[in-house]
Design a protein around this motif. Structure first.
Motif, mmCIF file in Angstrom:
data_model
loop_
_atom_site.group_PDB
_atom_site.id
_atom_site.type_symbol
_atom_site.label_atom_id
_atom_site.label_comp_id
_atom_site.label_asym_id
_atom_site.label_seq_id
_atom_site.Cartn_x
_atom_site.Cartn_y
_atom_site.Cartn_z
ATOM 1 N N ILE A 133 5.530 6.921 0.227
ATOM 2 C CA ILE A 133 5.641 5.477 -0.090
ATOM 3 C C ILE A 133 5.051 5.168 -1.755
ATOM 4 O O ILE A 133 5.657 4.458 -2.429
ATOM 5 N N GLY A 134 3.847 5.798 -1.736
ATOM 6 C CA GLY A 134 3.144 5.624 -2.981
ATOM 7 C C GLY A 134 3.723 6.309 -4.328
ATOM 8 O O GLY A 134 3.677 5.731 -5.491
ATOM 9 N N ALA A 135 4.722 7.527 -3.764
ATOM 10 C CA ALA A 135 5.529 7.948 -5.215
ATOM 11 C C ALA A 135 6.510 7.217 -5.519
ATOM 12 O O ALA A 135 6.965 7.073 -6.750
ATOM 13 N N LYS A 136 7.071 6.368 -4.688
ATOM 14 C CA LYS A 136 8.004 5.629 -4.663
ATOM 15 C C LYS A 136 7.723 4.148 -5.439
ATOM 16 O O LYS A 136 8.463 3.434 -6.309
ATOM 17 N N THR A 137 6.584 3.652 -4.597
ATOM 18 C CA THR A 137 6.309 2.183 -5.216
ATOM 19 C C THR A 137 4.754 2.126 -5.520
ATOM 20 O O THR A 137 3.804 2.521 -4.944
ATOM 21 N N THR A 138 4.463 2.619 -7.014
ATOM 22 C CA THR A 138 3.143 2.912 -7.410
ATOM 23 C C THR A 138 2.260 1.820 -7.293
ATOM 24 O O THR A 138 1.118 1.842 -7.281
ATOM 25 N N ASP A 139 2.852 0.491 -6.946
ATOM 26 C CA ASP A 139 1.870 -0.615 -6.853
ATOM 27 C C ASP A 139 1.247 -0.573 -5.477
ATOM 28 O O ASP A 139 0.059 -1.337 -5.309
ATOM 29 N N MET A 140 1.849 0.223 -4.685
ATOM 30 C CA MET A 140 1.119 0.397 -3.162
ATOM 31 C C MET A 140 -0.306 0.936 -3.077
ATOM 32 O O MET A 140 -1.255 0.375 -2.379
ATOM 33 N N ALA A 141 -0.579 1.713 -4.351
ATOM 34 C CA ALA A 141 -2.035 2.132 -4.555
ATOM 35 C C ALA A 141 -2.920 0.890 -4.657
ATOM 36 O O ALA A 141 -4.133 0.997 -4.337
#
Length: 303
Positions: free
Chosen positions: A202-210
């Protein structure tokens, strides 16, 4: 020379009209970075086990090289967190009421939950923060989130020595129940690895998740009985709320570790069939996160 050119021309002419897929099949070409089957992928990952441990150890060693206290921060960080929580929740808000040996109770919860918290946060950033390594070398990408989980496990093992001293100083005896620490940590490590793999994709696709994950993790911590008694709260809450709280995997790992270390925590405080529930969470999240991550293996590092 002329015959060779003619043969070459004939060979080229015979390929006219073929699609790229047909050309690849004719000459035995394969897609670079294609996702292998799950069994083969697992075999490749197992073959990189030494790389995972070495990479994790090197990252852990380098993590505190700029700090004067160095590796001591591995222990100081959860201790300082426990001290802050004791000040706020134990002294100011009084959540220690009805909890025997609250200091050991609190420190155990902080140390154990931080293992999950750190693994998830590091796993979320493991792909996005290592694109250079991913694009330069060919290896199973699952190595990265698993390696970051190993880093957090190594940190917890350092901290467990200090936690054991705290538990003993506060009056808890050394018993055979301490052996339950081993299966508890093994199951939690599988659970954390699966969660880190899940969040890595998920973090690789949506960097804002971090940026969002610290708030989600903090909310999860408040619901996991780190500094308050679930049994005390459940006695005043609706029955279904108590059941949901008892099924919280983070709370279960906290309670199992407390039961292992503290004789003041009785078996009656644990959910029924606690080991079966714990194994279920570890298997579901561990295997589910692994398959979820593997299915997007070809996409990591692109773009």
């Amino acid at each position: 020379m002329y015959e060779q050119r003619t043969a070459g021309a004939v060979g080229l002419g015979s390929d006219e009209g073929l699609s790229p897929a047909e050309l690849a099949a004719k000459y035995g070409l394969t897609v670079s970075g294609a996702r292998p089957g799950l069994v083969e992928y697992t075999h490749l990952l197992w073959g990189r086990r030494h790389f995972i441990v070495s990479y994790a150890t090197a990252r852990l060693t380098a993590m505190y090289t700029a700090a004067k206290l160095g590796q001591i921060w591995q222990v100081m960080t959860p201790l300082l967190n426990a001290a802050v929580f004791y000040l706020i929740f134990g002294l100011l808000l009084g959540t220690n009421r009805g909890i025997p040996n609250f200091i050991a109770y609190l420190c155990t919860g902080v140390f154990v939950f931080q293992f999950t918290q750190s693994a998830v946060l590091a796993g979320t950033r493991s792909i996005a923060d290592n694109l250079g390594l991913i694009r330069a070398l060919h290896f199973p990408r699952a190595c990265l989130p698993i390696a970051f989980t190993v880093i957090q496990l190594q940190q917890l093992l350092f901290s467990m020595g200090v936690l054991g001293v705290i538990v003993l100083i506060t009056g808890e005896p050394l018993t055979l129940r301490w052996l339950l620490i081993i299966p508890t940590l093994l199951l939690q490590s599988v659970f954390n690895s699966g969660l880190a793999l899940f969040m890595a994709r998920i973090g690789a696709k949506t960097t804002d998740m971090a940026q969002l994950m610290p708030f989600i993790i903090r909310t999860w911590m408040y619901l996991s009985g780190v500094f308050w008694s679930v049994s005390t709260f459940s006695a005043k809450a609706p029955h279904w709320v108590g059941i949901l709280l008892q099924l919280n995997p983070a709370l279960i790992f906290n309670d199992l570790m407390r039961f292992s270390l503290m004789t003041s925590v009785h078996a009656s405080a644990l959910p029924q069939h606690v080991w079966l529930i714990t194994a279920f969470w570890a298997g579901l999240v561990g295997l589910g996160g692994y398959v979820f991550f593997w299915r997007d293996e070809e996409e990591y590092g692109r773009g």
